[in-house]
Design a protein around this motif. Structure first.
Motif, PDB file in Angstrom:
ATOM      1  N   LEU A   1      18.339  57.855  48.039  1.00 37.45           N
ATOM      2  CA  LEU A   1      19.676  57.124  46.889  1.00 37.45           C
ATOM      3  C   LEU A   1      19.496  58.648  45.404  1.00 37.45           C
ATOM      4  O   LEU A   1      18.538  58.162  44.757  1.00 37.45           O
ATOM      5  CB  LEU A   1      18.192  55.766  46.598  1.00 37.45           C
TER       6      LEU A   1
ATOM      7  N   HIS B   1      25.758  57.019  44.364  1.00 34.55           N
ATOM      8  CA  HIS B   1      25.251  55.743  45.358  1.00 34.55           C
ATOM      9  C   HIS B   1      25.590  54.030  44.374  1.00 34.55           C
ATOM     10  O   HIS B   1      25.800  53.380  44.600  1.00 34.55           O
ATOM     11  CB  HIS B   1      24.077  55.645  46.388  1.00 34.55           C
ATOM     12  N   VAL B   2      25.225  54.549  43.013  1.00 38.64           N
ATOM     13  CA  VAL B   2      24.839  53.261  42.456  1.00 38.64           C
ATOM     14  C   VAL B   2      26.034  53.658  41.291  1.00 38.64           C
ATOM     15  O   VAL B   2      26.597  53.470  40.008  1.00 38.64           O
ATOM     16  CB  VAL B   2      24.253  52.778  41.671  1.00 38.64           C
TER      17      VAL B   2
ATOM     18  N   ALA C   1      22.043  48.049  41.311  1.00 33.10           N
ATOM     19  CA  ALA C   1      22.982  48.747  42.269  1.00 33.10           C
ATOM     20  C   ALA C   1      22.250  49.734  43.658  1.00 33.10           C
ATOM     21  O   ALA C   1      22.471  49.155  44.334  1.00 33.10           O
ATOM     22  CB  ALA C   1      24.477  49.750  41.418  1.00 33.10           C
ATOM     23  N   ALA C   2      20.818  49.718  42.837  1.00 36.15           N
ATOM     24  CA  ALA C   2      19.981  50.598  43.767  1.00 36.15           C
ATOM     25  C   ALA C   2      19.226  49.041  44.918  1.00 36.15           C
ATOM     26  O   ALA C   2      19.545  49.611  45.482  1.00 36.15           O
ATOM     27  CB  ALA C   2      19.551  50.642  42.867  1.00 36.15           C
TER      28      ALA C   2
ATOM     29  N   GLN D   1      20.526  46.586  45.199  1.00 33.01           N
ATOM     30  CA  GLN D   1      21.984  46.016  46.636  1.00 33.01           C
ATOM     31  C   GLN D   1      22.377  47.004  47.634  1.00 33.01           C
ATOM     32  O   GLN D   1      22.050  46.775  48.529  1.00 33.01           O
ATOM     33  CB  GLN D   1      22.972  45.922  46.266  1.00 33.01           C
ATOM     34  N   TYR D   2      21.813  48.388  47.289  1.00 33.18           N
ATOM     35  CA  TYR D   2      22.164  49.320  47.998  1.00 33.18           C
ATOM     36  C   TYR D   2      21.246  49.268  49.473  1.00 33.18           C
ATOM     37  O   TYR D   2      21.697  49.241  50.438  1.00 33.18           O
ATOM     38  CB  TYR D   2      22.230  50.019  47.470  1.00 33.18           C
ATOM     39  N   LEU D   3      19.841  49.596  48.651  1.00 34.35           N
ATOM     40  CA  LEU D   3      18.982  49.666  49.444  1.00 34.35           C
ATOM     41  C   LEU D   3      19.148  47.969  50.412  1.00 34.35           C
ATOM     42  O   LEU D   3      18.577  48.363  52.148  1.00 34.35           O
ATOM     43  CB  LEU D   3      17.332  49.763  48.956  1.00 34.35           C
ATOM     44  N   ASP D   4      19.293  46.829  50.172  1.00 34.54           N
ATOM     45  CA  ASP D   4      19.442  45.879  51.030  1.00 34.54           C
ATOM     46  C   ASP D   4      20.449  45.740  52.043  1.00 34.54           C
ATOM     47  O   ASP D   4      20.115  45.746  53.253  1.00 34.54           O
ATOM     48  CB  ASP D   4      20.015  44.732  49.854  1.00 34.54           C
ATOM     49  N   LYS D   5      21.403  46.430  52.360  1.00 39.88           N
ATOM     50  CA  LYS D   5      22.478  46.930  52.972  1.00 39.88           C
ATOM     51  C   LYS D   5      22.276  47.784  53.780  1.00 39.88           C
ATOM     52  O   LYS D   5      22.233  47.524  54.731  1.00 39.88           O
ATOM     53  CB  LYS D   5      23.589  47.432  52.385  1.00 39.88           C
ATOM     54  N   VAL D   6      21.189  48.840  53.629  1.00 43.27           N
ATOM     55  CA  VAL D   6      20.713  49.701  54.085  1.00 43.27           C
ATOM     56  C   VAL D   6      19.351  48.859  55.365  1.00 43.27           C
ATOM     57  O   VAL D   6      19.751  49.289  56.329  1.00 43.27           O
ATOM     58  CB  VAL D   6      20.165  50.851  54.296  1.00 43.27           C
TER      59      VAL D   6
END
Ligand SMILES: [Zn+2]
Length: 253
Positions: free
Chosen positions: A145, A149-150, A235-236, A238-243
């Motif tokens: 991350l 990414h954000v 945003a971080a 959300q990104y971690l959730d998606k991955v």
């Protein structure tokens, strides 16, 4: 109703101040490795800016995830700033090896997810390192991350995001919000780098700029810092959730 990061904070923050037993009893399966940098940030921000900021970011994410947050590694790949006193760095390959070793530690002690957090843009080695780690340790999901990414989540808070590369509007705003006592007066006309960013592959920042600054710190404000931090955190997560969802779907464990 959707909840923001502050409402989702876990009251039990896990760090190296906890005991091994406490970590085991918390059934914590995520380790966060924040990577900072000690490098010149012009005349108005401290050398440890990236180190201070990445720990704040890691602590905030860690509280929401109930993760084990390591103390930020202070030193990374800052060779482009080497000519200014106080900058220290390791070679890119050394940083890659350190992260590999941390992944081995995470896997050995039973963690199932490692989040490598980096705010310093010069740590290019992290991408191929993480790509390799996910093949070498399939039982450990290693996620990288970085601010890139954000970035779409926070650029709207900045007036000059295109030239905001180093010690500029964003970093100075974050420091004004979190560590106002460490921010000095911004030098007038310090933005003097008429080159594309990749010129750091060929030259040191002291050759490319007079001040060491690459951006518009004079546009920084506490309010922007607060808004940027909130956007980065959200945003971080959300990104971690998606991955995480993708790992569950594509590589069920
Ligand atoms: Zn920085």
């Amino acid at each position: 109703m959707a909840t923001g990061p502050s409402e989702r904070r876990n009251p039990t923050k896990l760090t190296c101040r906890n005991t091994a037993t406490e970590l085991e009893e918390a059934t914590c399966d995520t380790m966060i490795l924040p990577i900072g940098a000690i490098e010149q940030h012009g005349g108005h921000l401290p050398l440890g800016t990236d180190w201070l900021l990445v720990q704040q970011w890691a602590d905030r994410i860690g509280e929401v995830l109930g993760a084990y947050v390591l103390p930020a590694m202070p030193i990374s790949s800052s060779i482009e700033h080497r000519l200014r006193k106080g900058t220290v760095y390791v070679r890119a390959a050394t940083l890659g090896r350190l992260v590999e070793d941390m992944a081995e530690c995470a896997a050995s002690s039973g963690f199932r997810r490692l989040i490598v957090l980096s705010v310093h843009g010069g740590n290019w080695i992290l991408k191929p390192t993480v790509r390799q780690l996910n093949r070498d340790y399939p039982q450990l999901a290693t996620v990288l991350l970085e601010l890139t990414h954000v970035s779409s989540a926070y650029v709207g808070h900045l007036e000059q995001p295109d030239c905001d590369i180093h010690a500029g509007e964003m970093e100075t705003s974050l420091m004004l919000h979190l560590y106002p006592e460490l921010v000095h007066e911004v030098e007038a006309d310090c933005m003097d780098a008429p080159y594309p960013r990749e010129y750091m592959d060929y030259f040191d920042t002291s050759e490319l700029t007079r001040s060491g600054v690459w951006g518009r710190p004079e546009l920084a404000s506490t309010e922007k810092g607060e808004a940027v931090l909130r956007s980065i955190e959200e945003a971080a997560l959300q990104y971690l959730d998606k991955v995480e969802t993708a790992f569950h779907r594509l590589r069920p464990r």
